[in-house]
Design a protein around this motif. Sequence first.
Motif, PDB file in Angstrom:
ATOM      1  N   THR A 187      54.507  51.956  -1.109  1.00  0.00           N
ATOM      2  CA  THR A 187      53.908  51.371   0.111  1.00  0.00           C
ATOM      3  C   THR A 187      54.993  50.894   1.055  1.00  0.00           C
ATOM      4  OG1 THR A 187      53.780  49.144  -0.839  1.00  0.00           O
ATOM      5  CG2 THR A 187      51.879  50.589  -1.136  1.00  0.00           C
ATOM      6  N   ARG A 211      70.760  44.657  -7.950  1.00  0.00           N
ATOM      7  CA  ARG A 211      69.907  44.722  -9.138  1.00  0.00           C
ATOM      8  C   ARG A 211      69.646  43.352  -9.761  1.00  0.00           C
ATOM      9  NH1 ARG A 211      73.370  49.246 -12.233  1.00  0.00           N
ATOM     10  NH2 ARG A 211      75.007  47.912 -11.392  1.00  0.00           N
ATOM     11  N   LEU A 251      71.153  56.273  -3.046  1.00  0.00           N
ATOM     12  CA  LEU A 251      70.665  55.089  -2.316  1.00  0.00           C
ATOM     13  C   LEU A 251      70.134  54.008  -3.259  1.00  0.00           C
ATOM     14  CD1 LEU A 251      68.740  56.772   0.647  1.00  0.00           C
ATOM     15  CD2 LEU A 251      70.838  55.419   0.800  1.00  0.00           C
ATOM     16  N   HIS A 267      65.465  39.970  -0.606  1.00  0.00           N
ATOM     17  CA  HIS A 267      65.661  39.075   0.524  1.00  0.00           C
ATOM     18  C   HIS A 267      65.799  39.897   1.800  1.00  0.00           C
ATOM     19  CE1 HIS A 267      67.873  36.250   3.129  1.00  0.00           C
ATOM     20  NE2 HIS A 267      67.204  35.337   2.472  1.00  0.00           N
ATOM     21  N   SER A 268      65.113  39.453   2.828  1.00  0.00           N
ATOM     22  CA  SER A 268      65.226  40.120   4.126  1.00  0.00           C
ATOM     23  C   SER A 268      65.919  39.192   5.092  1.00  0.00           C
ATOM     24  CB  SER A 268      63.839  40.458   4.653  1.00  0.00           C
ATOM     25  OG  SER A 268      63.879  40.655   6.057  1.00  0.00           O
ATOM     26  N   GLU A 269      66.870  39.716   5.825  1.00  0.00           N
ATOM     27  CA  GLU A 269      67.599  38.846   6.742  1.00  0.00           C
ATOM     28  C   GLU A 269      66.727  38.378   7.895  1.00  0.00           C
ATOM     29  OE1 GLU A 269      69.899  42.104   9.535  1.00  0.00           O
ATOM     30  OE2 GLU A 269      70.922  41.218   7.821  1.00  0.00           O
ATOM     31  N   ALA A 300      57.329  51.314  -5.663  1.00  0.00           N
ATOM     32  CA  ALA A 300      58.269  51.278  -4.535  1.00  0.00           C
ATOM     33  C   ALA A 300      57.586  50.579  -3.372  1.00  0.00           C
ATOM     34  CB  ALA A 300      58.673  52.693  -4.145  1.00  0.00           C
ATOM     35  N   GLN A 301      58.228  49.556  -2.877  1.00  0.00           N
ATOM     36  CA  GLN A 301      57.684  48.836  -1.712  1.00  0.00           C
ATOM     37  C   GLN A 301      58.819  48.639  -0.715  1.00  0.00           C
ATOM     38  OE1 GLN A 301      56.642  44.533  -1.623  1.00  0.00           O
ATOM     39  NE2 GLN A 301      54.527  45.248  -1.394  1.00  0.00           N
ATOM     40  N   GLN A 348      65.419  47.209  -8.299  1.00  0.00           N
ATOM     41  CA  GLN A 348      66.496  48.032  -7.724  1.00  0.00           C
ATOM     42  C   GLN A 348      66.342  48.059  -6.214  1.00  0.00           C
ATOM     43  OE1 GLN A 348      69.222  49.914  -9.207  1.00  0.00           O
ATOM     44  NE2 GLN A 348      69.738  49.835  -7.025  1.00  0.00           N
ATOM     45  N   ARG A 349      67.309  47.462  -5.545  1.00  0.00           N
ATOM     46  CA  ARG A 349      67.256  47.392  -4.087  1.00  0.00           C
ATOM     47  C   ARG A 349      68.035  48.551  -3.479  1.00  0.00           C
ATOM     48  NH1 ARG A 349      68.735  42.033  -5.927  1.00  0.00           N
ATOM     49  NH2 ARG A 349      66.796  40.832  -6.103  1.00  0.00           N
ATOM     50  N   GLN A 350      67.573  48.942  -2.319  1.00  0.00           N
ATOM     51  CA  GLN A 350      68.235  50.062  -1.649  1.00  0.00           C
ATOM     52  C   GLN A 350      69.611  49.647  -1.148  1.00  0.00           C
ATOM     53  OE1 GLN A 350      67.005  52.067   2.365  1.00  0.00           O
ATOM     54  NE2 GLN A 350      65.578  52.741   0.798  1.00  0.00           N
ATOM     55  N   ARG A 351      70.525  50.604  -1.143  1.00  0.00           N
ATOM     56  CA  ARG A 351      71.883  50.342  -0.658  1.00  0.00           C
ATOM     57  C   ARG A 351      72.257  51.426   0.337  1.00  0.00           C
ATOM     58  NH1 ARG A 351      75.808  52.175  -5.740  1.00  0.00           N
ATOM     59  NH2 ARG A 351      75.185  54.369  -5.712  1.00  0.00           N
ATOM     60  N   GLN A 352      73.323  51.205   1.038  1.00  0.00           N
ATOM     61  CA  GLN A 352      73.790  52.224   1.970  1.00  0.00           C
ATOM     62  C   GLN A 352      75.317  52.203   2.007  1.00  0.00           C
ATOM     63  OE1 GLN A 352      72.290  51.340   5.874  1.00  0.00           O
ATOM     64  NE2 GLN A 352      73.112  49.267   5.911  1.00  0.00           N
ATOM     65  N   PRO A 353      75.913  53.381   2.216  1.00  0.00           N
ATOM     66  CA  PRO A 353      77.378  53.422   2.254  1.00  0.00           C
ATOM     67  C   PRO A 353      77.899  52.848   3.562  1.00  0.00           C
ATOM     68  CG  PRO A 353      76.478  55.604   2.708  1.00  0.00           C
ATOM     69  CD  PRO A 353      75.313  54.712   2.396  1.00  0.00           C
ATOM     70  N   TYR A 362      62.584  48.974  -5.392  1.00  0.00           N
ATOM     71  CA  TYR A 362      61.860  49.587  -6.499  1.00  0.00           C
ATOM     72  C   TYR A 362      61.716  48.567  -7.627  1.00  0.00           C
ATOM     73  CZ  TYR A 362      61.898  54.633  -5.354  1.00  0.00           C
ATOM     74  OH  TYR A 362      61.659  55.873  -4.823  1.00  0.00           O
ATOM     75  N   ASP A 405      70.153  36.023   8.963  1.00  0.00           N
ATOM     76  CA  ASP A 405      70.270  35.390   7.654  1.00  0.00           C
ATOM     77  C   ASP A 405      71.709  35.250   7.180  1.00  0.00           C
ATOM     78  OD1 ASP A 405      67.656  34.918   7.492  1.00  0.00           O
ATOM     79  OD2 ASP A 405      67.247  36.194   5.770  1.00  0.00           O
ATOM     80  N   TRP A 422      79.570  50.177  -0.715  1.00  0.00           N
ATOM     81  CA  TRP A 422      78.117  50.078  -0.670  1.00  0.00           C
ATOM     82  C   TRP A 422      77.688  48.698  -0.197  1.00  0.00           C
ATOM     83  CZ3 TRP A 422      75.149  54.199  -0.947  1.00  0.00           C
ATOM     84  CH2 TRP A 422      75.600  55.340  -1.623  1.00  0.00           C
TER      85      TRP A 422
END
Lengths: 413, 119
Positions: A413, B70, A397, B45-47, B13-14, B104-109, B18, A271, B114
């Motif tokens: 889920t 966010r 996170l 969005h998913s790549e 949470a999915q 709220q989307r997950q993030r990573q360092p 969140y 993407d 981030w």
Amino acid sequence: MAKIMKLTPEQEAELPAFRQKYLDIACGGLRINREKLQGHLNDAYALIGKPAPALFIFDSPAACMLAIKIFKMGEKGLSQLYSQLRSQLYSQLGSQLDSQLYSQLYSQLRSQLYSQLRSQLYSQLGSQLDSQLYSQLYSQLGSQLDSQLYSQLGSQLYSQLRSQLGSQLDSQLYSQLYSQLRSQLYSQLGSQLYSQLCNEGLWEGGYLWGALDLYWLASCRFGQKIGARYDEDSARRLDIMEGISSQCGYWWPFEGIVIASEKPIRVRWDDSRLLHGETGPSVEWADGYALHTWHGQSIPAAWVTDRPPTPAEALTWENLDQRAAACEIIGWHHILDEVGAVTLDDSGDPAWGKLVEVNLPDNGPQRMLDAMCGTGRRFALLVPNSVATVDEAQSELHGGIPASILRNCHERT
Amino acid sequence: MKFDFDTSRKSHAQGDVYLIPIVAIPAEALAQPVEAEAGKLIVTHSETGHHHIVMERPDVKMFRGMDMFRDFLLIENNPATLEHLRDHHTHAPQEIQPGAYLIQRQRQPSPEGWQRASD
């Protein structure tokens, strides 16, 4: 003629589709129309007063380079002639260079000849477009296509061809093929071929020409579309260059001969428009030549075909970029098991997770959240080494939102 | 953008996203609606194309938030369904009650700071 100061909303809206059109030409798997390509090449050669060249088409750039090397065998002068002809062809196509515009707009061009052709068109485009609009156009069309077509395909191909045509020919032609021959013939033919095919260099890149040029040709063409006018001479050169670049993946001009490569039959991107193949090549040519990449990072083909890296291989892989790709491919959770992660905090809830610390080769200690997602898969998520509890890790996170808010969850889920 | 959590309602949470109840969508966000794509509001969005989505509806609106991590979701009148567009390892759909939510989307360092957790 007054400068075009900005795009209309309709023109701006056209940009993504316009960009995609050129991407589709370059990467959509279209085969060469021999008649059309021959016509464009005839026009190009006619511009420099040369007779129409014979056209040889191969399925991949690798096959082209092999063919060129074979053509060159025993003809030492051909190499020099080739470079002279190429220079002449492109300087003639490019004609006069607006050096002032060239130096202002392009400080890092791939080559002077390359720039001559391009800047002539751009000088006319730039003189008719407001500078801001010019930058906008270039960033929307030029740089984006550039990064996709040239920066990735070009450089990936460049490095792969160089390494593979050298080392693979060594192993395939020399070691494998000739190992079947009688010992004396083996050593004689092997060393002879090795010196000719490998030591003298098979790479015929210089600057590759072809579909990757579409990124800047698209800018010129869009400028024309919104009202910029090229003189007849330049417009004809644009037609010729676009015609050639749209037909073939790459091409190499010689005296009386053009070697042309088909475009890839398949190109896969993620993407972010990085070359990416999760279960096979990211770029494939019809003869089987291929590139294997993981989010733009070149990787060994086996990692995404038949033998993914082991955790130990992933963690100790010498190339750090490839190491990161390997860890992504096999998943951090497999690696955690392998490296004997130490648990620092355990929530007791697999979905909320446990905080672990591992000692990564070359990277030192790294804390991770080891948690189960709603699909039952286990993930290892990098977290800052400053966190001491699972709650802190979860909060970090998720943007620093307090764990109490996150844990007050209706459904996961 | 300022907002207050609504702790009387529970989060959802999915996968890597969140939906966290908030009292109201910030006024600044209301001016930045997010357009649906092919009838879908892309919550995350998913790549690889495996987006988390809510189907477009006149009374379901999404608004641009503060950063890539966010955004905001407003569901009015009737519940909406948070879906995961993947035919394998699918995160089960969830019914989301009307109300305002922080996405709220997950993030990573990473060495560059981030980044969005990608899937």
